[in-house]
Design an enzyme around this catalytic site. Structure first.
Site, PDB file in Angstrom:
ATOM      1  N   THR A 100      -6.444   1.047 -20.633  1.00 39.61           N
ATOM      2  CA  THR A 100      -6.512  -0.900 -19.922  1.00 39.61           C
ATOM      3  C   THR A 100      -5.308  -1.225 -20.398  1.00 39.61           C
ATOM      4  O   THR A 100      -4.593  -0.045 -21.611  1.00 39.61           O
ATOM      5  CB  THR A 100      -7.915  -1.384 -20.251  1.00 39.61           C
ATOM      6  OG1 THR A 100      -8.450  -1.352 -21.672  1.00 39.61           O
ATOM      7  CG2 THR A 100      -8.762  -1.144 -19.390  1.00 39.61           C
ATOM      8  N   GLU A 142       0.721  -1.341  -0.206  1.00 39.33           N
ATOM      9  CA  GLU A 142      -0.407   0.353  -0.208  1.00 39.33           C
ATOM     10  C   GLU A 142       0.632   1.334   0.249  1.00 39.33           C
ATOM     11  O   GLU A 142       1.989   1.422   0.560  1.00 39.33           O
ATOM     12  CB  GLU A 142      -0.881   0.244   1.173  1.00 39.33           C
ATOM     13  CG  GLU A 142      -1.960  -0.802   0.845  1.00 39.33           C
ATOM     14  CD  GLU A 142      -1.642  -2.442   2.171  1.00 39.33           C
ATOM     15  OE1 GLU A 142      -0.504  -2.749   2.262  1.00 39.33           O
ATOM     16  OE2 GLU A 142      -2.816  -2.848   2.106  1.00 39.33           O
TER      17      GLU A 142
END
Ligand code: DSN
Length: 421
Positions: free
Chosen positions: A226, A56
């Site tokens: 994407t 994270e």
């Protein structure tokens, strides 16, 4: 040596399914325009130990220790993305295109702000403001449509609508639009009405990198792509933006929307960006468009009505209902039985609902990755015509599937090695 030996020992059921999918991808001509064949190098990165760790945060600003290597991996992907697209900031952590769009909106819009994207039945994406999607529920969506006569974007009408509804953001970039998008015009419209310009280039990123479609970068304020469509990477996404939105975009992804990034995917995105920066990728992108034009010509010759009359990119949308008296869904199912994989799709101003649309959407990224060229596209158009005409004749469809499979033998799929089965 046995292929997938560990899976054979621990989970032969999954191993068999993976091999069955490899065979399906090898034996059929895959024309879904958002799909492709990732390289073995991309697979090696996605199937690596980078799956094992949590990270994270962002390089140099993580919450856990042990980030010495992943910081380098993510920085490499970021730097390659910035360089390839010429944008000052890149975030390579979005899990896919929809979360990437969600994060951008979360970063730069407030709930209830007006957004303008192309209506879904006209070729837009769910996340561009469609009414049942978060984008249409959270924001006030005022979708623009294609011109009924030309089936093209009508920039004058889009400007007129933008002046009326005063959107906070205009979105350009589509999932079923076969023509070139004039991003300069979108920039001008956004400037005229003081809107943010958001580009979603997911479908055409490989064409942009390959120099066969104009780029919205660095003109756009924000953009997403994407990584697995024409770019030919892993299933993932990237956000690209101007420096002034960088902090908000990064915060929107983490902690706003996501937890730990999928690090193996990040490494595979870096690999795909490296592959796309090579000169041979330009040749690939050029051939995608040449193949789409050749296939369009073949279908046109067989009497199919092509939306907008043809294609400038990787994608063709054609009508089966009016052309051959068969619905898009029935045509798609017949084509699949004939070894040609497509998806049914609405056409602009379709009188039929999205679940029973009048057309079929196809594209050439996958068959081009196999090395197919114009002569194979001509054959493909012939097979498609035969299959649609014989839609209820299973024996005729099986015969075509045999011919397709025979042709496929000469065109290896990147990432798949049949000698291992
Ligand atoms: N599902 C993708 C496509 O097929 O175009 C868009 O997200």
């Amino acid at each position: 040596m046995t292929y997938l030996p560990c899976l054979e020992k621990t989970d032969p059921e999954v191993r068999n399914l993976i091999i069955a999918e490899e065979k399906r991808e090898w034996d059929k001509m895959r024309l879904i325009p958002s799909e492709n064949y990732a390289s073995k190098a991309v697979f090696e990165a996605t199937g690596s130990v980078l799956t094992n760790i949590y990270s994270e945060g962002y390089p140099g600003k993580r919450y856990y220790e042990g980030q010495q290597i992943i910081d380098q991996v993510e920085s490499l992907a970021i730097e390659r993305a910035k360089k390839l697209f010429g944008m000052p900031h890149a975030n390579v952590q979005p899990y896919s295109g929809s979360p990437a769009n969600m994060a951008v909106y979360h970063a730069v819009l407030s709930h209830g702000d007006t957004i303008m994207g192309l209506a879904l039945p006209h070729g837009g994406h769910l996340t561009h403001g469609w009414k049942v999607n978060f984008s249409g529920l959270t924001y006030h969506s005022s979708p623009y449509e294609l011109d009924q006569e030309t089936e093209l974007l009508n920039y004058d009408k889009i400007l007129k609508q933008a002046r009326e509804v005063k959107p906070k953001m205009i979105i350009a970039g589509y999932t079923a639009y076969p023509r070139i998008i004039d991003f300069v015009k979108f920039r001008e419209i956004c400037d005229d009405v003081g809107a943010l310009f958001h580009a979603d280039t997911s479908h055409i990123t490989g064409l942009i990198v390959g120099g066969v479609h104009p780029s919205p970068y660095p003109m756009a304020d924000t953009g997403i792509t994407t990584s697995h469509k024409t770019l030919r990477g892993p299933r993932g996404a990237m956000i690209l933006c101007k420096e002034q939105y960088a902090e908000k975009v990064d915060k929107a992804i983490m902690p706003g929307l996501q937890g730990g990034p999928h690090n193996a995917t990040t490494a595979a995105i870096a690999v795909a960006l490296h592959e796309a920066a090579q000169p041979e990728f330009k040749t690939y992108a050029q051939q995608i468009v040449k193949n789409a034009k050749a296939l369009a010509e073949s279908l046109n010759g067989h009497g199919f009505r092509l939306v907008s009359g043809g294609t400038d990119n990787h994608l063709i949308l054609f009508e089966t209902q009016k052309s051959k008296g068969i619905g898009g869904r029935e045509a798609a199912k017949a084509l699949d039985k004939a070894g040609i994989v497509v998806n049914c799709n609405t056409v602009p101003f379709d009188p039929n609902p999205p679940f029973k649309p009048s057309g079929v959407r196809i594209g050439t990224p996958s068959v081009t990755s196999r090395g197919m060229k114009e002569p194979e596209m001509k054959k493909l158009g012939d097979w498609m015509n035969r299959a649609i005409i014989a839609a209820s004749d299973d024996a005729a469809l099986a015969k075509i599937a045999g011919e397709v499979k025979e042709c496929c033998k000469d065109f290896p799929c990147p990432g798949i090695d049949p000698s291992r089965w």
